[in-house]
Design a protein around this motif. Structure first.
Motif, PDB file in Angstrom:
ATOM      1  N   ARG A 191       2.407  32.117 -13.546  1.00 39.95           N
ATOM      2  CA  ARG A 191       1.708  31.206 -14.131  1.00 39.95           C
ATOM      3  C   ARG A 191       2.452  29.745 -14.516  1.00 39.95           C
ATOM      4  O   ARG A 191       2.622  30.795 -15.993  1.00 39.95           O
ATOM      5  N   MET A 192       2.574  29.377 -14.253  1.00 39.65           N
ATOM      6  CA  MET A 192       3.975  28.375 -14.839  1.00 39.65           C
ATOM      7  C   MET A 192       3.766  27.066 -15.656  1.00 39.65           C
ATOM      8  O   MET A 192       5.115  26.890 -16.335  1.00 39.65           O
ATOM      9  N   GLY A 193       2.373  27.199 -15.621  1.00 44.50           N
ATOM     10  CA  GLY A 193       2.066  25.490 -16.608  1.00 44.50           C
ATOM     11  C   GLY A 193       2.524  24.228 -16.780  1.00 44.50           C
ATOM     12  O   GLY A 193       2.159  24.022 -16.527  1.00 44.50           O
ATOM     13  N   ASP A 194       2.505  24.258 -15.440  1.00 48.36           N
ATOM     14  CA  ASP A 194       2.543  23.220 -15.059  1.00 48.36           C
ATOM     15  C   ASP A 194       2.236  22.553 -13.475  1.00 48.36           C
ATOM     16  O   ASP A 194       1.122  24.123 -13.240  1.00 48.36           O
ATOM     17  N   ARG A 195       2.055  21.155 -13.498  1.00 49.44           N
ATOM     18  CA  ARG A 195       0.645  21.488 -11.977  1.00 49.44           C
ATOM     19  C   ARG A 195       0.750  20.196 -11.367  1.00 49.44           C
ATOM     20  O   ARG A 195       1.841  19.481 -11.252  1.00 49.44           O
ATOM     21  N   VAL A 196       0.734  20.855  -9.778  1.00 49.51           N
ATOM     22  CA  VAL A 196       0.994  19.696  -9.060  1.00 49.51           C
ATOM     23  C   VAL A 196      -0.558  19.383  -7.401  1.00 49.51           C
ATOM     24  O   VAL A 196      -1.535  19.826  -8.454  1.00 49.51           O
ATOM     25  N   ARG A 197       0.106  18.476  -6.970  1.00 46.69           N
ATOM     26  CA  ARG A 197      -0.964  18.433  -6.177  1.00 46.69           C
ATOM     27  C   ARG A 197      -0.298  18.938  -4.324  1.00 46.69           C
ATOM     28  O   ARG A 197       0.478  18.458  -4.558  1.00 46.69           O
ATOM     29  N   ASP A 229       0.537  20.844 -20.411  1.00 44.79           N
ATOM     30  CA  ASP A 229      -0.522  21.004 -21.541  1.00 44.79           C
ATOM     31  C   ASP A 229       0.144  19.628 -21.865  1.00 44.79           C
ATOM     32  O   ASP A 229       0.010  19.237 -23.140  1.00 44.79           O
ATOM     33  N   ASP A 230       1.074  18.597 -21.414  1.00 48.45           N
ATOM     34  CA  ASP A 230       1.129  17.663 -21.077  1.00 48.45           C
ATOM     35  C   ASP A 230      -0.286  16.330 -21.229  1.00 48.45           C
ATOM     36  O   ASP A 230       0.000  14.827 -21.826  1.00 48.45           O
ATOM     37  N   MET A 231      -1.272  16.713 -20.735  1.00 48.99           N
ATOM     38  CA  MET A 231      -1.880  16.725 -20.763  1.00 48.99           C
ATOM     39  C   MET A 231      -2.735  15.780 -21.915  1.00 48.99           C
ATOM     40  O   MET A 231      -3.307  16.369 -23.079  1.00 48.99           O
ATOM     41  N   ILE A 232      -2.950  14.356 -22.041  1.00 51.34           N
ATOM     42  CA  ILE A 232      -3.968  13.923 -23.746  1.00 51.34           C
ATOM     43  C   ILE A 232      -5.522  13.225 -23.489  1.00 51.34           C
ATOM     44  O   ILE A 232      -5.362  12.605 -22.239  1.00 51.34           O
ATOM     45  N   LYS A 233      -5.775  13.537 -24.359  1.00 59.13           N
ATOM     46  CA  LYS A 233      -7.034  13.197 -24.172  1.00 59.13           C
ATOM     47  C   LYS A 233      -7.595  11.944 -24.280  1.00 59.13           C
ATOM     48  O   LYS A 233      -7.035  12.270 -25.859  1.00 59.13           O
TER      49      LYS A 233
END
Lengths: 444, 98
Positions: free
Chosen positions: A312-318, A343-347
Protein backbone atom coordinates in the motif's frame (compact mmCIF):
# COMPACT_ATOMS: atom_id res chain seq x y z
CA UNK A 1 1.13 4.91 -31.35
CA UNK A 2 4.85 5.25 -30.66
CA UNK A 3 5.73 1.79 -29.33
CA UNK A 4 8.74 1.21 -27.10
CA UNK A 5 8.13 -2.54 -27.26
CA UNK A 6 5.38 -3.74 -29.54
CA UNK A 7 5.80 -7.34 -28.34
CA UNK A 8 4.42 -6.34 -24.96
CA UNK A 9 2.25 -3.39 -25.99
CA UNK A 10 0.36 -5.39 -28.61
CA UNK A 11 0.09 -8.57 -26.55
CA UNK A 12 -3.51 -9.82 -26.32
CA UNK A 13 -5.01 -9.16 -22.90
CA UNK A 14 -5.58 -12.82 -22.07
CA UNK A 15 -1.95 -13.72 -22.84
CA UNK A 16 -0.69 -10.83 -20.75
CA UNK A 17 -2.93 -11.85 -17.87
CA UNK A 18 -1.67 -15.43 -18.02
CA UNK A 19 1.94 -14.20 -18.19
CA UNK A 20 1.40 -11.94 -15.19
CA UNK A 21 -0.46 -14.63 -13.26
CA UNK A 22 2.31 -17.17 -13.70
CA UNK A 23 4.87 -14.62 -12.61
CA UNK A 24 2.77 -13.55 -9.63
CA UNK A 25 2.68 -17.13 -8.38
CA UNK A 26 6.46 -17.27 -8.60
CA UNK A 27 6.90 -13.85 -6.93
CA UNK A 28 4.74 -14.67 -3.91
CA UNK A 29 6.28 -18.09 -3.33
CA UNK A 30 9.87 -16.97 -3.78
CA UNK A 31 9.25 -13.92 -1.56
CA UNK A 32 8.19 -16.26 1.26
CA UNK A 33 11.07 -18.63 0.58
CA UNK A 34 13.90 -16.11 0.13
CA UNK A 35 12.95 -12.74 1.65
CA UNK A 36 13.11 -12.67 5.49
CA UNK A 37 10.50 -9.93 5.75
CA UNK A 38 7.83 -11.95 3.91
CA UNK A 39 8.56 -15.14 5.85
CA UNK A 40 8.14 -13.16 9.08
CA UNK A 41 5.04 -11.34 7.84
CA UNK A 42 3.18 -14.25 6.29
CA UNK A 43 3.96 -16.54 9.25
CA UNK A 44 2.61 -13.90 11.59
CA UNK A 45 -0.62 -13.72 9.60
CA UNK A 46 -0.84 -17.45 8.93
CA UNK A 47 -0.89 -16.86 5.18
CA UNK A 48 0.11 -19.71 2.86
CA UNK A 49 1.55 -18.42 -0.45
CA UNK A 50 1.12 -21.81 -2.10
CA UNK A 51 -2.56 -20.99 -2.43
CA UNK A 52 -1.86 -18.27 -5.00
CA UNK A 53 -2.34 -19.72 -8.49
CA UNK A 54 -3.27 -16.74 -10.66
CA UNK A 55 -4.19 -13.07 -10.72
CA UNK A 56 -7.66 -14.12 -9.53
CA UNK A 57 -6.10 -14.89 -6.14
CA UNK A 58 -4.56 -11.43 -5.75
CA UNK A 59 -7.11 -10.15 -3.26
CA UNK A 60 -6.39 -13.09 -0.93
CA UNK A 61 -2.81 -11.94 -0.43
CA UNK A 62 -2.34 -9.73 2.66
CA UNK A 63 -1.42 -6.12 1.97
CA UNK A 64 1.79 -4.64 3.34
CA UNK A 65 2.39 -1.12 4.61
CA UNK A 66 5.49 0.94 5.17
CA UNK A 67 4.99 0.54 8.92
CA UNK A 68 5.10 -3.27 8.57
CA UNK A 69 8.47 -3.02 6.82
CA UNK A 70 9.79 -0.54 9.36
CA UNK A 71 8.66 -2.75 12.22
CA UNK A 72 10.52 -5.72 10.77
CA UNK A 73 13.65 -3.71 9.99
CA UNK A 74 13.83 -1.98 13.39
CA UNK A 75 16.78 -3.36 15.30
CA UNK A 76 17.98 -5.50 12.39
CA UNK A 77 21.07 -4.66 10.34
CA UNK A 78 20.23 -2.69 7.21
CA UNK A 79 19.51 -5.21 4.43
CA UNK A 80 20.37 -8.09 6.76
CA UNK A 81 23.69 -9.76 7.48
CA UNK A 82 26.50 -9.82 4.93
CA UNK A 83 25.15 -11.26 1.69
CA UNK A 84 27.64 -11.82 -1.17
CA UNK A 85 24.85 -11.31 -3.70
CA UNK A 86 23.89 -7.85 -2.36
CA UNK A 87 24.80 -5.12 -4.84
CA UNK A 88 23.09 -1.89 -3.63
CA UNK A 89 20.93 -0.63 -0.79
CA UNK A 90 18.25 1.99 -1.47
CA UNK A 91 16.61 3.99 1.30
CA UNK A 92 13.23 5.57 0.77
CA UNK A 93 13.17 9.35 0.74
CA UNK A 94 11.40 9.89 4.03
CA UNK A 95 9.06 12.53 2.65
CA UNK A 96 6.07 10.59 4.02
CA UNK A 97 7.30 11.45 7.51
CA UNK A 98 6.89 7.87 8.77
CA UNK A 99 10.47 6.65 8.42
CA UNK A 100 12.93 5.33 5.85
CA UNK A 101 12.94 1.64 5.08
CA UNK A 102 15.82 0.01 3.25
CA UNK A 103 15.53 -1.98 0.04
CA UNK A 104 18.32 -4.47 -0.77
CA UNK A 105 19.10 -4.81 -4.46
CA UNK A 106 20.63 -7.70 -6.35
CA UNK A 107 21.99 -7.95 -9.89
CA UNK A 108 18.52 -8.72 -11.26
CA UNK A 109 17.11 -5.58 -9.63
CA UNK A 110 19.83 -3.38 -11.07
CA UNK A 111 19.05 -4.60 -14.58
CA UNK A 112 15.32 -4.14 -14.04
CA UNK A 113 15.32 -0.70 -12.39
CA UNK A 114 15.70 1.37 -15.56
CA UNK A 115 13.29 -0.44 -17.87
CA UNK A 116 10.09 1.30 -16.77
CA UNK A 117 11.58 4.75 -17.16
CA UNK A 118 12.88 3.79 -20.58
CA UNK A 119 9.29 3.18 -21.65
CA UNK A 120 8.45 6.70 -20.46
CA UNK A 121 11.30 8.34 -22.39
CA UNK A 122 10.87 6.31 -25.59
CA UNK A 123 7.10 6.76 -25.58
CA UNK A 124 7.74 10.49 -25.34
CA UNK A 125 9.74 10.27 -28.55
CA UNK A 126 13.29 10.68 -27.29
CA UNK A 127 15.79 8.63 -29.25
CA UNK A 128 19.14 7.07 -28.28
CA UNK A 129 21.98 9.56 -28.18
CA UNK A 130 19.87 12.47 -27.00
CA UNK A 131 20.84 14.23 -23.76
CA UNK A 132 18.68 14.43 -20.65
CA UNK A 133 19.40 16.84 -17.79
CA UNK A 134 19.01 15.10 -14.44
CA UNK A 135 18.33 17.24 -11.38
CA UNK A 136 17.03 14.96 -8.64
CA UNK A 137 19.79 14.45 -6.08
CA UNK A 138 22.04 11.36 -6.14
CA UNK A 139 22.18 9.93 -2.63
CA UNK A 140 21.34 6.69 -0.81
CA UNK A 141 17.84 6.75 -2.28
CA UNK A 142 16.96 4.92 -5.47
CA UNK A 143 16.61 8.15 -7.45
CA UNK A 144 20.24 8.46 -8.55
CA UNK A 145 20.77 4.88 -9.69
CA UNK A 146 17.28 4.84 -11.17
CA UNK A 147 17.79 7.79 -13.49
CA UNK A 148 21.22 6.57 -14.56
CA UNK A 149 19.77 3.13 -15.32
CA UNK A 150 16.80 4.64 -17.13
CA UNK A 151 19.04 6.68 -19.39
CA UNK A 152 21.11 3.56 -20.05
CA UNK A 153 18.02 1.49 -20.85
CA UNK A 154 16.68 4.17 -23.22
CA UNK A 155 20.06 4.88 -24.83
CA UNK A 156 20.02 8.48 -23.56
CA UNK A 157 23.02 10.47 -22.41
CA UNK A 158 22.63 11.64 -18.81
CA UNK A 159 23.74 15.20 -18.04
CA UNK A 160 24.36 14.89 -14.33
CA UNK A 161 23.48 18.22 -12.78
CA UNK A 162 23.00 17.01 -9.20
CA UNK A 163 25.85 18.89 -7.60
CA UNK A 164 25.26 22.28 -9.08
CA UNK A 165 22.78 25.09 -8.66
CA UNK A 166 19.85 26.32 -10.69
CA UNK A 167 21.80 28.99 -12.59
CA UNK A 168 24.38 26.49 -13.83
CA UNK A 169 21.70 23.88 -14.63
CA UNK A 170 20.06 26.29 -17.06
CA UNK A 171 23.47 26.86 -18.66
CA UNK A 172 24.01 23.11 -18.95
CA UNK A 173 20.79 22.70 -20.92
CA UNK A 174 22.41 24.86 -23.58
CA UNK A 175 25.99 23.61 -23.24
CA UNK A 176 24.95 20.01 -23.80
CA UNK A 177 22.08 20.79 -26.23
CA UNK A 178 19.73 18.76 -24.07
CA UNK A 179 16.59 17.23 -25.55
CA UNK A 180 14.87 17.12 -22.19
CA UNK A 181 15.08 17.41 -18.47
CA UNK A 182 13.75 15.44 -15.52
CA UNK A 183 12.61 17.17 -12.33
CA UNK A 184 9.78 17.61 -9.88
CA UNK A 185 7.13 20.15 -10.94
CA UNK A 186 8.34 22.47 -8.16
CA UNK A 187 11.82 22.41 -9.56
CA UNK A 188 10.68 22.84 -13.16
CA UNK A 189 8.95 25.96 -11.87
CA UNK A 190 12.18 27.20 -10.26
CA UNK A 191 14.19 26.45 -13.43
CA UNK A 192 11.64 28.31 -15.52
CA UNK A 193 11.86 31.41 -13.32
CA UNK A 194 15.67 31.29 -13.47
CA UNK A 195 15.71 30.85 -17.25
CA UNK A 196 13.38 33.83 -17.58
CA UNK A 197 15.62 35.84 -15.25
CA UNK A 198 18.55 35.03 -17.53
CA UNK A 199 16.57 36.28 -20.52
CA UNK A 200 16.52 32.87 -22.17
CA UNK A 201 13.95 31.91 -24.83
CA UNK A 202 14.36 28.15 -25.13
CA UNK A 203 11.36 27.94 -27.45
CA UNK A 204 13.56 29.84 -29.92
CA UNK A 205 17.18 29.52 -28.83
CA UNK A 206 17.36 25.86 -27.70
CA UNK A 207 16.10 23.89 -30.73
CA UNK A 208 17.23 20.52 -29.34
CA UNK A 209 14.94 20.83 -26.33
CA UNK A 210 11.52 19.22 -26.58
CA UNK A 211 10.50 17.19 -23.52
CA UNK A 212 10.06 17.89 -19.79
CA UNK A 213 9.63 14.83 -17.55
CA UNK A 214 7.99 15.50 -14.20
CA UNK A 215 7.50 13.20 -11.25
CA UNK A 216 6.96 13.23 -7.54
CA UNK A 217 4.24 15.87 -7.21
CA UNK A 218 0.89 16.87 -8.61
CA UNK A 219 0.56 19.94 -10.82
CA UNK A 220 -2.01 22.05 -12.61
CA UNK A 221 -2.87 21.81 -16.29
CA UNK A 222 -2.62 25.58 -16.83
CA UNK A 223 0.79 25.59 -15.19
CA UNK A 224 1.87 22.73 -17.46
CA UNK A 225 0.69 24.58 -20.57
CA UNK A 226 2.55 27.74 -19.49
CA UNK A 227 5.72 25.71 -19.02
CA UNK A 228 5.26 24.01 -22.39
CA UNK A 229 4.81 27.33 -24.16
CA UNK A 230 7.88 28.87 -22.53
CA UNK A 231 10.21 25.93 -23.14
CA UNK A 232 8.75 24.86 -26.52
CA UNK A 233 8.52 21.35 -25.08
CA UNK A 234 5.85 18.85 -24.08
CA UNK A 235 5.37 17.85 -20.44
CA UNK A 236 5.41 14.14 -19.68
CA UNK A 237 5.01 12.29 -16.42
CA UNK A 238 6.17 9.05 -14.90
CA UNK A 239 5.13 7.56 -11.57
CA UNK A 240 7.09 5.10 -9.55
CA UNK A 241 8.87 4.74 -6.26
CA UNK A 242 11.53 2.79 -4.42
CA UNK A 243 8.87 0.18 -3.69
CA UNK A 244 8.06 -0.24 -7.41
CA UNK A 245 11.72 -0.37 -8.53
CA UNK A 246 11.19 2.74 -10.62
CA UNK A 247 8.58 3.93 -13.07
CA UNK A 248 5.52 1.70 -13.51
CA UNK A 249 3.12 4.22 -15.04
CA UNK A 250 3.93 6.81 -17.69
CA UNK A 251 2.38 9.19 -20.16
CA UNK A 252 2.49 8.25 -23.82
CA UNK A 253 3.39 10.30 -26.89
CA UNK A 254 0.35 12.53 -26.24
CA UNK A 255 1.89 13.89 -23.06
CA UNK A 256 0.61 14.53 -19.55
CA UNK A 257 -1.69 17.40 -20.55
CA UNK A 258 -3.91 17.18 -23.62
CA UNK A 259 -6.36 19.43 -25.41
CA UNK A 260 -9.81 18.94 -23.92
CA UNK A 261 -13.18 20.30 -25.01
CA UNK A 262 -12.90 23.23 -22.58
CA UNK A 263 -9.16 23.78 -22.62
CA UNK A 264 -6.17 21.84 -21.29
CA UNK A 265 -7.16 18.51 -19.74
CA UNK A 266 -5.48 15.74 -17.83
CA UNK A 267 -3.61 13.19 -19.91
CA UNK A 268 -3.32 9.49 -19.14
CA UNK A 269 -0.66 7.50 -17.33
CA UNK A 270 -0.37 4.00 -18.80
CA UNK A 271 0.42 1.15 -16.45
CA UNK A 272 3.36 -1.08 -17.29
CA UNK A 273 1.16 -4.04 -16.51
CA UNK A 274 3.78 -6.64 -17.41
CA UNK A 275 6.16 -5.22 -14.79
CA UNK A 276 3.80 -4.34 -11.94
CA UNK A 277 0.27 -5.20 -10.94
CA UNK A 278 -1.34 -1.90 -10.00
CA UNK A 279 -4.51 -1.97 -7.91
CA UNK A 280 -6.50 1.09 -6.88
CA UNK A 281 -8.43 0.36 -3.70
CA UNK A 282 -11.10 2.16 -1.74
CA UNK A 283 -10.84 2.54 2.02
CA UNK A 284 -12.65 -0.79 2.50
CA UNK A 285 -10.10 -2.61 0.33
CA UNK A 286 -12.37 -3.08 -2.67
CA UNK A 287 -11.17 -2.09 -6.15
CA UNK A 288 -12.49 1.28 -7.30
CA UNK A 289 -14.32 1.58 -10.59
CA UNK A 290 -13.27 3.68 -13.60
CA UNK A 291 -13.39 7.38 -12.76
CA UNK A 292 -12.97 6.86 -9.03
CA UNK A 293 -9.95 7.55 -6.85
CA UNK A 294 -8.32 5.30 -4.32
CA UNK A 295 -5.04 4.12 -2.86
CA UNK A 296 -2.36 2.69 -5.14
CA UNK A 297 -1.40 -0.86 -4.14
CA UNK A 298 1.48 -2.43 -6.06
CA UNK A 299 2.88 -5.90 -6.70
CA UNK A 300 6.17 -5.82 -8.56
CA UNK A 301 6.98 -8.64 -10.97
CA UNK A 302 10.66 -7.90 -11.64
CA UNK A 303 12.12 -7.32 -8.17
CA UNK A 304 14.25 -9.87 -6.36
CA UNK A 305 15.79 -8.17 -3.31
CA UNK A 306 12.63 -6.91 -1.65
CA UNK A 307 9.63 -7.37 -3.92
CA UNK A 308 6.51 -5.39 -3.17
CA UNK A 309 3.60 -7.78 -2.82
CA UNK A 310 0.37 -5.80 -2.45
CA UNK A 311 2.26 -2.89 -0.96
CA UNK A 312 0.00 0.00 0.00
CA UNK A 313 1.73 3.10 -1.27
CA UNK A 314 -0.18 5.75 0.65
CA UNK A 315 -0.62 7.55 -2.66
CA UNK A 316 -3.97 8.36 -4.18
CA UNK A 317 -4.78 8.16 -7.89
CA UNK A 318 -7.85 8.33 -10.06
CA UNK A 319 -8.33 5.16 -12.07
CA UNK A 320 -9.57 5.54 -15.64
CA UNK A 321 -11.22 2.97 -17.88
CA UNK A 322 -9.01 0.71 -19.99
CA UNK A 323 -8.44 2.31 -23.36
CA UNK A 324 -9.13 5.85 -22.06
CA UNK A 325 -6.34 7.36 -24.11
CA UNK A 326 -6.55 8.37 -27.76
CA UNK A 327 -3.24 6.57 -28.33
CA UNK A 328 -5.08 3.26 -28.42
CA UNK A 329 -3.05 1.40 -25.80
CA UNK A 330 -5.06 -1.18 -23.89
CA UNK A 331 -3.05 -1.14 -20.66
CA UNK A 332 -4.44 0.06 -17.34
CA UNK A 333 -5.03 3.83 -17.32
CA UNK A 334 -4.72 6.45 -14.59
CA UNK A 335 -5.18 10.20 -14.48
CA UNK A 336 -1.97 12.18 -14.95
CA UNK A 337 -0.97 15.09 -12.80
CA UNK A 338 -3.04 14.43 -9.71
CA UNK A 339 -1.31 11.65 -7.79
CA UNK A 340 -0.86 12.80 -4.22
CA UNK A 341 -0.32 11.49 -0.71
CA UNK A 342 -3.45 10.17 0.94
CA UNK A 343 -2.36 11.81 4.17
CA UNK A 344 -1.97 15.20 2.44
CA UNK A 345 -5.70 15.77 2.46
CA UNK A 346 -6.73 18.50 4.86
CA UNK A 347 -10.20 18.84 6.32
CA UNK A 348 -11.16 22.52 6.35
CA UNK A 349 -14.59 23.70 7.48
CA UNK A 350 -15.90 20.20 6.83
CA UNK A 351 -14.54 20.07 3.26
CA UNK A 352 -11.88 17.67 1.99
CA UNK A 353 -9.18 19.88 0.54
CA UNK A 354 -6.34 18.45 -1.52
CA UNK A 355 -3.24 20.64 -1.61
CA UNK A 356 -2.88 19.78 -5.30
CA UNK A 357 -6.00 21.84 -6.02
CA UNK A 358 -4.42 24.88 -4.37
CA UNK A 359 -1.19 24.19 -6.27
CA UNK A 360 -3.16 24.36 -9.51
CA UNK A 361 -4.80 27.63 -8.47
CA UNK A 362 -1.67 29.41 -7.23
CA UNK A 363 1.37 28.09 -9.10
CA UNK A 364 1.11 30.06 -12.30
CA UNK A 365 2.88 32.91 -14.01
CA UNK A 366 5.44 34.71 -11.88
CA UNK A 367 4.57 32.97 -8.61
CA UNK A 368 7.78 31.58 -7.08
CA UNK A 369 6.00 29.36 -4.56
CA UNK A 370 3.51 29.49 -1.73
CA UNK A 371 2.92 28.22 1.77
CA UNK A 372 -0.46 27.33 3.23
CA UNK A 373 -1.42 27.61 6.84
CA UNK A 374 -4.59 26.47 8.57
CA UNK A 375 -5.00 28.01 12.02
CA UNK A 376 -7.51 29.06 14.59
CA UNK A 377 -8.29 32.76 14.46
CA UNK A 378 -8.76 35.01 17.43
CA UNK A 379 -12.50 34.46 17.20
CA UNK A 380 -12.00 30.70 17.43
CA UNK A 381 -12.91 30.10 13.79
CA UNK A 382 -10.86 28.16 11.29
CA UNK A 383 -8.79 30.43 9.02
CA UNK A 384 -6.76 29.52 6.00
CA UNK A 385 -3.96 31.72 4.76
CA UNK A 386 -1.94 31.25 1.59
CA UNK A 387 1.35 33.17 1.58
CA UNK A 388 2.60 33.79 -1.96
CA UNK A 389 6.04 34.90 -3.07
CA UNK A 390 6.33 36.57 -6.49
CA UNK A 391 9.43 36.73 -8.67
CA UNK A 392 8.73 40.47 -9.02
CA UNK A 393 7.28 41.75 -5.71
CA UNK A 394 6.06 44.95 -7.40
CA UNK A 395 3.59 42.86 -9.43
CA UNK A 396 1.45 42.35 -6.33
CA UNK A 397 -1.94 43.98 -6.83
CA UNK A 398 -5.56 43.75 -5.76
CA UNK A 399 -6.35 42.24 -9.13
CA UNK A 400 -3.74 39.51 -8.64
CA UNK A 401 -5.03 38.70 -5.15
CA UNK A 402 -8.63 38.53 -6.36
CA UNK A 403 -7.66 36.23 -9.22
CA UNK A 404 -5.85 33.82 -6.93
CA UNK A 405 -8.61 33.81 -4.32
CA UNK A 406 -11.26 33.14 -6.98
CA UNK A 407 -9.28 30.26 -8.48
CA UNK A 408 -8.69 28.72 -5.06
CA UNK A 409 -12.38 28.89 -4.28
CA UNK A 410 -13.26 27.35 -7.65
CA UNK A 411 -10.74 24.50 -7.47
CA UNK A 412 -10.49 23.75 -3.75
CA UNK A 413 -14.01 24.74 -2.72
CA UNK A 414 -12.85 26.75 0.28
CA UNK A 415 -12.18 30.48 0.65
CA UNK A 416 -8.65 31.35 1.69
CA UNK A 417 -6.89 34.60 2.53
CA UNK A 418 -4.02 35.45 0.21
CA UNK A 419 -1.06 37.41 1.58
CA UNK A 420 2.28 38.42 0.13
CA UNK A 421 5.56 36.94 1.32
CA UNK A 422 8.74 39.00 0.94
CA UNK A 423 11.22 37.96 -1.74
CA UNK A 424 13.52 35.17 -0.62
CA UNK A 425 11.21 33.94 2.13
CA UNK A 426 10.71 30.53 0.60
CA UNK A 427 13.79 28.31 0.41
CA UNK A 428 14.26 26.67 -2.96
CA UNK A 429 13.44 23.02 -2.60
CA UNK A 430 14.86 20.84 -5.33
CA UNK A 431 12.91 17.76 -4.44
CA UNK A 432 9.34 17.58 -3.20
CA UNK A 433 7.87 20.73 -1.68
CA UNK A 434 5.92 20.46 1.55
CA UNK A 435 3.77 23.54 1.54
CA UNK A 436 1.10 23.08 4.22
CA UNK A 437 1.02 23.43 8.00
CA UNK A 438 -1.94 22.74 10.23
CA UNK A 439 -1.73 24.96 13.31
CA UNK A 440 -5.30 24.69 14.48
CA UNK A 441 -5.74 24.74 18.23
CA UNK A 442 -7.42 21.33 18.00
CA UNK A 443 -4.29 19.83 16.38
CA UNK A 444 -2.01 20.57 19.31
CA UNK B 1 0.64 20.88 -32.97
CA UNK B 2 1.43 20.38 -29.25
CA UNK B 3 4.61 22.04 -27.97
CA UNK B 4 7.76 20.17 -28.90
CA UNK B 5 5.66 17.97 -31.14
CA UNK B 6 7.88 17.94 -34.18
CA UNK B 7 11.19 19.08 -32.79
CA UNK B 8 14.18 16.82 -32.98
CA UNK B 9 13.90 13.26 -34.19
CA UNK B 10 13.98 12.81 -37.93
CA UNK B 11 15.21 16.29 -38.78
CA UNK B 12 18.14 16.84 -41.09
CA UNK B 13 21.54 16.26 -39.54
CA UNK B 14 20.27 13.95 -36.80
CA UNK B 15 21.50 10.33 -37.02
CA UNK B 16 18.83 7.73 -37.70
CA UNK B 17 17.69 5.82 -34.63
CA UNK B 18 19.06 2.31 -34.21
CA UNK B 19 17.03 -0.63 -35.52
CA UNK B 20 14.22 -1.65 -33.24
CA UNK B 21 13.42 1.89 -32.13
CA UNK B 22 10.83 2.53 -34.80
CA UNK B 23 7.43 3.97 -34.24
CA UNK B 24 4.99 1.49 -35.77
CA UNK B 25 2.86 -0.63 -33.50
CA UNK B 26 2.05 -3.97 -35.07
CA UNK B 27 0.47 -7.17 -33.80
CA UNK B 28 3.99 -8.18 -32.90
CA UNK B 29 3.29 -10.88 -30.39
CA UNK B 30 2.18 -13.39 -32.98
CA UNK B 31 4.70 -12.39 -35.65
CA UNK B 32 6.93 -15.28 -36.83
CA UNK B 33 9.91 -13.01 -36.37
CA UNK B 34 9.05 -12.56 -32.71
CA UNK B 35 8.70 -16.31 -32.25
CA UNK B 36 12.22 -16.70 -33.63
CA UNK B 37 13.46 -14.05 -31.21
CA UNK B 38 11.80 -15.85 -28.33
CA UNK B 39 13.57 -19.06 -29.28
CA UNK B 40 16.89 -17.24 -29.53
CA UNK B 41 16.46 -15.53 -26.18
CA UNK B 42 15.43 -18.82 -24.56
CA UNK B 43 18.72 -20.28 -25.75
CA UNK B 44 20.52 -17.24 -24.35
CA UNK B 45 18.84 -17.67 -20.97
CA UNK B 46 19.89 -21.30 -20.80
CA UNK B 47 23.36 -20.33 -22.02
CA UNK B 48 23.94 -17.60 -19.45
CA UNK B 49 22.66 -19.85 -16.66
CA UNK B 50 25.03 -22.58 -17.79
CA UNK B 51 27.90 -20.11 -18.07
CA UNK B 52 27.34 -18.79 -14.56
CA UNK B 53 27.26 -22.32 -13.18
CA UNK B 54 30.40 -23.27 -15.10
CA UNK B 55 32.27 -20.23 -13.83
CA UNK B 56 31.33 -21.14 -10.27
CA UNK B 57 32.43 -24.74 -10.78
CA UNK B 58 35.64 -23.92 -12.68
CA UNK B 59 37.85 -23.66 -9.61
CA UNK B 60 39.96 -20.85 -11.11
CA UNK B 61 39.86 -17.56 -9.17
CA UNK B 62 38.12 -15.08 -11.46
CA UNK B 63 35.65 -12.93 -9.51
CA UNK B 64 35.59 -10.34 -12.28
CA UNK B 65 34.46 -12.97 -14.75
CA UNK B 66 31.93 -14.33 -12.26
CA UNK B 67 30.46 -10.88 -11.71
CA UNK B 68 30.26 -10.23 -15.44
CA UNK B 69 28.55 -13.59 -15.90
CA UNK B 70 26.08 -12.65 -13.15
CA UNK B 71 25.28 -9.40 -14.91
CA UNK B 72 24.98 -11.15 -18.26
CA UNK B 73 22.47 -13.55 -16.78
CA UNK B 74 20.46 -10.71 -15.22
CA UNK B 75 20.42 -8.72 -18.49
CA UNK B 76 19.35 -11.75 -20.50
CA UNK B 77 16.55 -12.49 -18.01
CA UNK B 78 15.22 -8.94 -18.46
CA UNK B 79 15.60 -9.21 -22.24
CA UNK B 80 13.63 -12.44 -22.14
CA UNK B 81 10.82 -10.91 -20.07
CA UNK B 82 10.49 -7.99 -22.45
CA UNK B 83 10.14 -10.51 -25.27
CA UNK B 84 7.41 -12.31 -23.36
CA UNK B 85 9.61 -15.18 -22.16
CA UNK B 86 9.61 -15.99 -18.46
CA UNK B 87 13.11 -17.04 -17.39
CA UNK B 88 12.17 -17.22 -13.72
CA UNK B 89 9.48 -19.89 -13.79
CA UNK B 90 9.41 -21.86 -10.55
CA UNK B 91 9.83 -25.21 -12.29
CA UNK B 92 12.93 -24.00 -14.08
CA UNK B 93 11.39 -24.15 -17.54
CA UNK B 94 12.02 -21.24 -19.85
CA UNK B 95 9.55 -20.43 -22.55
CA UNK B 96 6.97 -18.02 -23.86
CA UNK B 97 4.94 -16.85 -20.91
CA UNK B 98 1.17 -16.93 -20.87
Amino acid sequence: MSAANAVIEAMPADRLRAMVGRRLRHVVRSAYREVPFYRWYYDRLGFDPDGVASVDDLARIPTVTKRDLLEFQAGRPVAGERDPSLRQIHLTSGTSGVGRESHPRYAEDLEAVGIGGAYEFLWAGLVPGERLLLTIPYSQTMAGPHFQATCKAAGLVPVNAFATGTTERVAQLYRFACAGLSATPSYVHALTLEARRQGRRPDRDLPSFRRIFVSGESYGTEWAREVEAYWGARVHEGWGATQTLGVVMASCELGAVVDGPYGPARGVLHGLDHRCVIEVLAADGSPVGPGDAGEIVVTTLRTRGLPSVRFRMGDRVRRLGTGSCRCGRTSSCFEAGTIGRLDDMIKIRGMNVWPSSVDAAVLQGAVVDYRGRVFTGGDGRERVEVGVELADPSAWSDEFVTGVRDRIKALAGVSMDVVQLPSGTLREEGFKSRRWRDERASRR
Amino acid sequence: MPPGGDRGAGTAGRPAPPPGTGTTAVAATTSPGVADLQQQVTALVLGTRSLAESVDACGVPMPIVALLAERARAVVDELAWELGVDAGAPDGDVGPAG
